[in-house]
Design an enzyme around this catalytic site. Structure first.
Site, mmCIF file in Angstrom:
data_model
loop_
_atom_site.group_PDB
_atom_site.id
_atom_site.type_symbol
_atom_site.label_atom_id
_atom_site.label_comp_id
_atom_site.label_asym_id
_atom_site.label_seq_id
_atom_site.Cartn_x
_atom_site.Cartn_y
_atom_site.Cartn_z
ATOM 1 N N SER A 38 0.829 -1.201 0.000
ATOM 2 C CA SER A 38 0.000 0.000 0.000
ATOM 3 C C SER A 38 0.870 1.261 0.000
ATOM 4 O O SER A 38 1.642 1.482 -0.912
ATOM 5 C CB SER A 38 -0.946 -0.042 1.194
ATOM 6 N N ASP A 188 -5.969 -3.867 -2.193
ATOM 7 C CA ASP A 188 -4.894 -3.500 -1.262
ATOM 8 C C ASP A 188 -4.238 -4.724 -0.617
ATOM 9 O O ASP A 188 -4.907 -5.558 -0.021
ATOM 10 C CB ASP A 188 -5.490 -2.597 -0.173
#
Length: 330
Positions: A38, A188
């Site tokens: 991320s 993610d």
């Protein structure tokens, strides 16, 4: 001195990683292999491309995170539009702006695909994680790109990073098709592994250079974030995901492997004008003052860490390596 770096997810708090990295660079360390999830994927990708932490500091200071919440036609319809976007696209915001932003930065360093970050066959300067929601499995790019008919060398770095930072429901997920033509929704990497410190050295018995982890945590053991007002399903989804990603930051790291001892813990509790605030991963309205405070948290954390770091002693304790008397203080 060469070292490896692994950066955890953290949303808008990513500039804290830059602050920590700046201390390591000033102390003479140079990052060799990097990995991240991320926000950590963003920082590690830009470091791998050749940016210095000083350059990243100037870049991150100018970022308007609200631009990363890119609206399209449906979003202009307000709550109804957001809900329609969730139903139709499985996410509220597009990632076009973000991908263009990071691709422009990478292009400035002549980095386009993972072939530009290749060390030897099958070994790359950068690895990032993502989550295959369809198969409920962790993906490590570029290696796992072969699952979708993409050669690791030809995978675009910006595409991998974009998928790694695509918070589910916040962002419209990427769709990759496997060899059978079945669609896989990619989101993610923090959903499954927010701190992949194992990626670079795979817990090898006798590492030649240290691997440092960089992770966000509520070090003060306090909770100062104000109560979120949940008025609708969209807000509920946003705050649920922020809570989940925040919880990942506090997952215990086993001390038996030495990961705790090689991790730089950066506090998410910032002090702005005498007021303490817990900065959330999805606080896209972060101010310039809050961003600077987060950067300084990283600087403080790295300085405190390096005061007590000793690579040879760490190896002796956790990797069964004999202590070198000549380098015992290094």
């Amino acid at each position: 001195m060469l070292c490896n770096g692994v950066f955890s997810g953290g949303g808008v708090r990513g500039i804290g990683h830059v602050g920590a990295a700046s201390v390591f660079e000033k102390k003479g360390y140079k990052f060799y292999r990097l990995a991240g999830t991320s926000a950590g994927a963003i920082v590690s990708a830009l470091l791998a491309a050749g940016y210095t932490s000083g350059e990243l500091y100037q870049i991150m200071k100018k970022v308007d995170y609200k631009c990363f919440c890119q609206e399209k036609l449906l979003n202009k319809l307000g709550l109804i539009g957001d809900m329609l976007s969730l139903v139709v696209y499985y996410g509220i915001y597009h990632t076009d702006y973000f991908q263009e932003w990071i691709e422009t930065l990478l292009k400035s360093k002549n980095v386009y695909t993972f072939s530009d970050l290749k060390i030897t066959e099958g070994v790359y300067k950068l690895q990032v994680t993502a989550c295959d929601v369809s198969s409920q499995r962790l993906l490590i790019f570029p290696q796992d790109s072969v699952l979708f008919g993409i050669k690791p060398d030809s995978m675009r770095v910006s595409e991998a990073v974009k998928m790694s930072m695509s918070i589910p429901l916040f962002y419209i997920p990427a769709i990759l098709k496997d060899a059978k033509g079945k669609a896989h929704y990619i989101a993610d990497g923090g959903l499954l592994s927010n701190y992949p410190v194992y990626l670079v050295d795979r817990y090898m018995d006798s590492p030649k250079i240290p691997t440092f982890g960089f992770k966000f945590i509520n070090l003060d053991g306090i909770y100062t974030k104000s109560r979120n007002v949940v008025d609708n399903i969209v807000e509920y989804c946003k705050f649920t995901l922020e809570t989940m990603l925040g919880a990942q930051d506090n997952i215990h790291i086993s001390k038996s492997s030495g990961d705790f001892e090689r991790t730089v813990f950066t506090s998410v509790n910032i002090n702005v004008n005498g007021k303490i605030k817990t900065l959330g991963a999805a606080n896209f309205d972060i101010t310039a003052e809050e961003s600077e405070a987060m950067y300084q948290n990283g600087v403080i954390a790295a300085n405190n860490f390096l005061k007590n770091w000793n690579f040879n002693e760490w190896k002796q304790k956790y990797r069964n390596c004999k202590l070198s008397l000549t380098n015992a203080g290094k």
